[in-house]
Design an enzyme around this catalytic site. Structure first.
Site, PDB file in Angstrom:
ATOM      1  N   ASP A 100      -0.911  -5.039 -30.683  1.00  0.00           N
ATOM      2  CA  ASP A 100      -1.029  -3.585 -30.685  1.00  0.00           C
ATOM      3  C   ASP A 100      -2.461  -3.126 -30.915  1.00  0.00           C
ATOM      4  O   ASP A 100      -2.937  -3.100 -32.054  1.00  0.00           O
ATOM      5  CB  ASP A 100      -0.112  -3.037 -31.797  1.00  0.00           C
ATOM      6  CG  ASP A 100      -0.156  -1.542 -31.901  1.00  0.00           C
ATOM      7  OD1 ASP A 100       0.348  -1.007 -32.897  1.00  0.00           O
ATOM      8  OD2 ASP A 100      -0.705  -0.895 -30.975  1.00  0.00           O
TER       9      ASP A 100
ATOM     10  N   ASP B 294      -4.202   1.692 -25.992  1.00  0.00           N
ATOM     11  CA  ASP B 294      -3.159   1.347 -26.953  1.00  0.00           C
ATOM     12  C   ASP B 294      -2.048   0.517 -26.325  1.00  0.00           C
ATOM     13  O   ASP B 294      -1.101   1.061 -25.748  1.00  0.00           O
ATOM     14  CB  ASP B 294      -2.588   2.627 -27.559  1.00  0.00           C
ATOM     15  CG  ASP B 294      -1.568   2.321 -28.648  1.00  0.00           C
ATOM     16  OD1 ASP B 294      -0.995   3.279 -29.191  1.00  0.00           O
ATOM     17  OD2 ASP B 294      -1.357   1.129 -28.944  1.00  0.00           O
TER      18      ASP B 294
HETATM   19  O1  LIG Z   1       0.965   3.994 -33.384  1.00  0.00           O
HETATM   20  C1  LIG Z   1       0.448   4.041 -32.283  1.00  0.00           C
HETATM   21  C2  LIG Z   1      -0.207   5.333 -31.784  1.00  0.00           C
HETATM   22  C3  LIG Z   1      -1.569   5.427 -32.409  1.00  0.00           C
HETATM   23 CL1  LIG Z   1      -2.194   7.034 -32.112  1.00  0.00          CL
HETATM   24  N1  LIG Z   1       0.342   2.962 -31.443  1.00  0.00           N
HETATM   25  N2  LIG Z   1       0.882   1.759 -31.819  1.00  0.00           N
HETATM   26  C4  LIG Z   1       2.232   1.635 -31.968  1.00  0.00           C
HETATM   27  N3  LIG Z   1       2.802   0.549 -32.505  1.00  0.00           N
HETATM   28  C5  LIG Z   1       4.221   0.677 -32.580  1.00  0.00           C
HETATM   29  C6  LIG Z   1       4.471   2.043 -31.977  1.00  0.00           C
HETATM   30  N4  LIG Z   1       3.136   2.541 -31.605  1.00  0.00           N
END
Ligand SMILES: O=C(CCCl)NNC1=[NH+]CCN1
Length: 322
Positions: free
Chosen positions: A33, A213
């Site tokens: 991530d 992302d």
């Molecule tokens: O949390 C975010 C957004 C950051 Cl602005 N991305 N990463 C992620 N990991 C699990 C769900 N989303």
């Protein structure tokens, strides 16, 4: 040492991508991530009922970092929390001998229900790590010095297995030139901005600022851009019940691009048909960033590219076409 790990779609829609990681003596399947900075895993600290279907980390009390805790919440409202251990983590042959491993004591329903995901491996800046009383390094930061080059490259694919490369650029994974831009890491993410967007063959000047992302499934941009895109999709509409723009599954979707560093980074229209809905239409891969405050260039954007994340004296991002 350099290395490479596969990135396998978790389902037929590429909801997320999972990579095998050895944590202690177990192999877990983690969601790499670039939008967060904690390496957390399902663990033997959780209630047995939460572990059904998951691989998990069997904690060794002798390895606990006593008094250390972590608690994270993600952009989609999911979250987890727990305790911290120091243990061996291996990704594609690259070894961190004493990596901070965040063992879950509790995780939100989104994670319990997704039996394929055994945790996350954050690849944003370590400044976003949630461990207290002392912030911990990401896996990438831990192994940085042993890599031939201070970089990792993301090769997510449309409905196919891709990879994460650490320490090297794999020329077999892209065509044409790599176009580099400086990364804005001031907020802890891999920030980038575009100066224009295009829908089909029509280009419009606009500033689109956002983050790369891999942990976000879709592509979230400003509302006017989203409206302009679906205006070109016959039968599309905003469906609040489904939580975004939907369209007839037979629709032809125009390509979408963002101009970054003067180069159009194209998302094929085909990639923007994310999945069928329960209502018999299809859910768009481009949605509005309302309430987020910036754009999120998630998997829908990334899966047609080879994206180099270089943590040199000036952090850079390199884009190449797959
Ligand atoms: O949390 C975010 C957004 C950051 Cl602005 N991305 N990463 C992620 N990991 C699990 C769900 N989303």
């Amino acid at each position: 040492t350099n290395g490479s790990a596969p990135a396998v779609p978790s389902d037929q829609y590429d909801s997320l991508y999972l990579s095998p990681v050895t944590v202690g003596s177990s192999t877990l399947h983690l969601d790499f991530d670039t939008g967060s900075s904690d390496l957390w895993v399902f663990s033997s600290l959780q209630a047995q009922s939460s572990l059904v279907g998951h691989d998990y980390y069997m904690v060794d009390p002798a390895k606990e970092k006593q008094g250390y805790t972590w608690k994270i919440s993600y952009g989609d409202g999911s979250g987890a929390s727990g305790k911290v251990y120091a243990d061996k983590v291996v990704v594609g042959g690259v070894t961190a001998t004493a990596q901070a491993v965040e063992a879950a004591t509790a995780v939100s329903a989104q994670f319990t229900q997704d039996v394929d995901t055994d945790g996350l491996l954050g690849l944003a800046m370590s400044t976003l790590n949630t461990v207290k009383p002392q912030q911990q390094k990401t896996f990438f930061d831990t192994v940085l010095k042993q890599l031939a080059q201070p970089l990792f490259a993301v090769d997510l694919k449309y409905h196919a297995a891709g990879s994460y490369d650490f320490g090297f650029i794999d020329k077999s994974k892209y065509t044409g030139a790599i176009n580099y831009v400086n990364a804005d890491t001031s907020k802890g993410w891999w920030g980038v901005s575009a100066t224009a967007y295009s829908i089909g063959n029509a280009s419009t000047s606009a500033t689109v600022s956002g983050i790369l992302d891999t942990g976000t499934t879709l592509l979230y941009v400003d509302t006017p851009i989203v409206k302009a895109y679906y205006a070109k999709v016959k039968g599309s509409k905003m469906d609040n019940t489904q939580g975004g723009y939907v369209f007839p599954c037979s629709a032809t979707l125009p390509d979408f691009s963002l101009t970054i560093g003067g180069v159009k980074q194209i998302v094929p229209g085909k990639h923007i048909n994310y999945s069928p809905t329960s209502a018999g239409n299809c859910f768009g891969g481009i949605q509005t960033n309302d309430g987020i405050g910036f754009s999120i260039l998630g998997d829908i954007f990334l899966k047609s590219k080879y994206v180099i994340h270089e943590m040199g004296s000036t952090p850079r991002i390199g884009f190449a076409q797959q």
